[in-house]
Design a protein around this motif. Sequence first.
Motif, short mmCIF file in Angstrom:
data_model
loop_
_atom_site.label_atom_id
_atom_site.label_comp_id
_atom_site.label_asym_id
_atom_site.label_seq_id
_atom_site.Cartn_x
_atom_site.Cartn_y
_atom_site.Cartn_z
N VAL A 18 33.18 -1.20 -30.89
CA VAL A 18 33.28 0.15 -31.46
C VAL A 18 33.08 0.09 -32.97
CG1 VAL A 18 34.80 2.13 -31.83
CG2 VAL A 18 34.67 1.07 -29.57
N THR A 19 33.67 -0.90 -33.62
CA THR A 19 33.52 -1.05 -35.07
C THR A 19 32.05 -1.21 -35.44
OG1 THR A 19 35.72 -2.02 -35.31
CG2 THR A 19 34.14 -2.45 -37.08
N GLU A 20 31.35 -2.09 -34.74
CA GLU A 20 29.93 -2.31 -35.02
C GLU A 20 29.10 -1.05 -34.77
OE1 GLU A 20 28.91 -5.74 -32.69
OE2 GLU A 20 29.81 -7.12 -34.15
N ALA A 21 29.40 -0.33 -33.71
CA ALA A 21 28.67 0.91 -33.42
C ALA A 21 28.89 1.94 -34.53
CB ALA A 21 29.10 1.48 -32.07
N MET A 22 30.12 2.05 -35.00
CA MET A 22 30.42 3.01 -36.07
C MET A 22 29.77 2.60 -37.38
SD MET A 22 32.09 5.49 -34.75
CE MET A 22 32.65 6.30 -36.24
N GLU A 23 29.78 1.30 -37.67
CA GLU A 23 29.17 0.82 -38.91
C GLU A 23 27.66 1.07 -38.92
OE1 GLU A 23 30.65 -3.19 -39.04
OE2 GLU A 23 32.43 -2.58 -40.19
N LYS A 24 27.01 0.97 -37.77
CA LYS A 24 25.58 1.24 -37.68
C LYS A 24 25.26 2.70 -38.02
CE LYS A 24 24.32 -2.36 -34.43
NZ LYS A 24 23.89 -2.67 -33.06
N LEU A 25 26.26 3.58 -37.82
CA LEU A 25 26.08 5.00 -38.15
C LEU A 25 26.41 5.31 -39.61
CD1 LEU A 25 27.68 6.61 -34.97
CD2 LEU A 25 25.25 6.38 -35.49
N GLY A 26 26.93 4.30 -40.33
CA GLY A 26 27.26 4.49 -41.74
C GLY A 26 28.74 4.55 -42.04
N ALA A 27 29.59 4.31 -41.05
CA ALA A 27 31.04 4.30 -41.28
C ALA A 27 31.44 3.01 -41.97
CB ALA A 27 31.78 4.43 -39.96
N ARG A 28 32.49 3.10 -42.79
CA ARG A 28 33.05 1.93 -43.47
C ARG A 28 34.54 1.89 -43.20
NH1 ARG A 28 33.61 2.50 -48.48
NH2 ARG A 28 33.10 4.68 -48.69
N ASP A 29 35.15 0.76 -43.43
CA ASP A 29 36.61 0.62 -43.31
C ASP A 29 37.12 1.15 -41.96
OD1 ASP A 29 36.65 -0.35 -45.98
OD2 ASP A 29 36.70 1.72 -46.71
N VAL A 30 36.45 0.76 -40.89
CA VAL A 30 36.83 1.22 -39.55
C VAL A 30 38.14 0.56 -39.14
CG1 VAL A 30 36.13 1.34 -37.13
CG2 VAL A 30 34.40 1.51 -38.94
#
Length: 65
Positions: A18-30
């Motif tokens: 989930v962290t990697e998927a969110m980071e690919k969308l531009g999220a940080r500090d998940v």
Amino acid sequence: MPTIKVKGMSCRHCVKSVTEAMEKLGARDVSIDLLSGDVTFTEDAPIDTDAIKEAITRIGFEYVG
């Protein structure tokens, strides 16, 4: 910090996916709480909710909101 809820996570592998998927969308500090299913993150620009839902579903979890 925005927070979404994701069902189906149960281990560190789930958190990593989930962290990697969110980071690919531009999220940080998940940050993920497995017990509650809360996924908290920082975003530089708003991330489209449909894109989040699609990314979470694609990796086998349920986006609750």
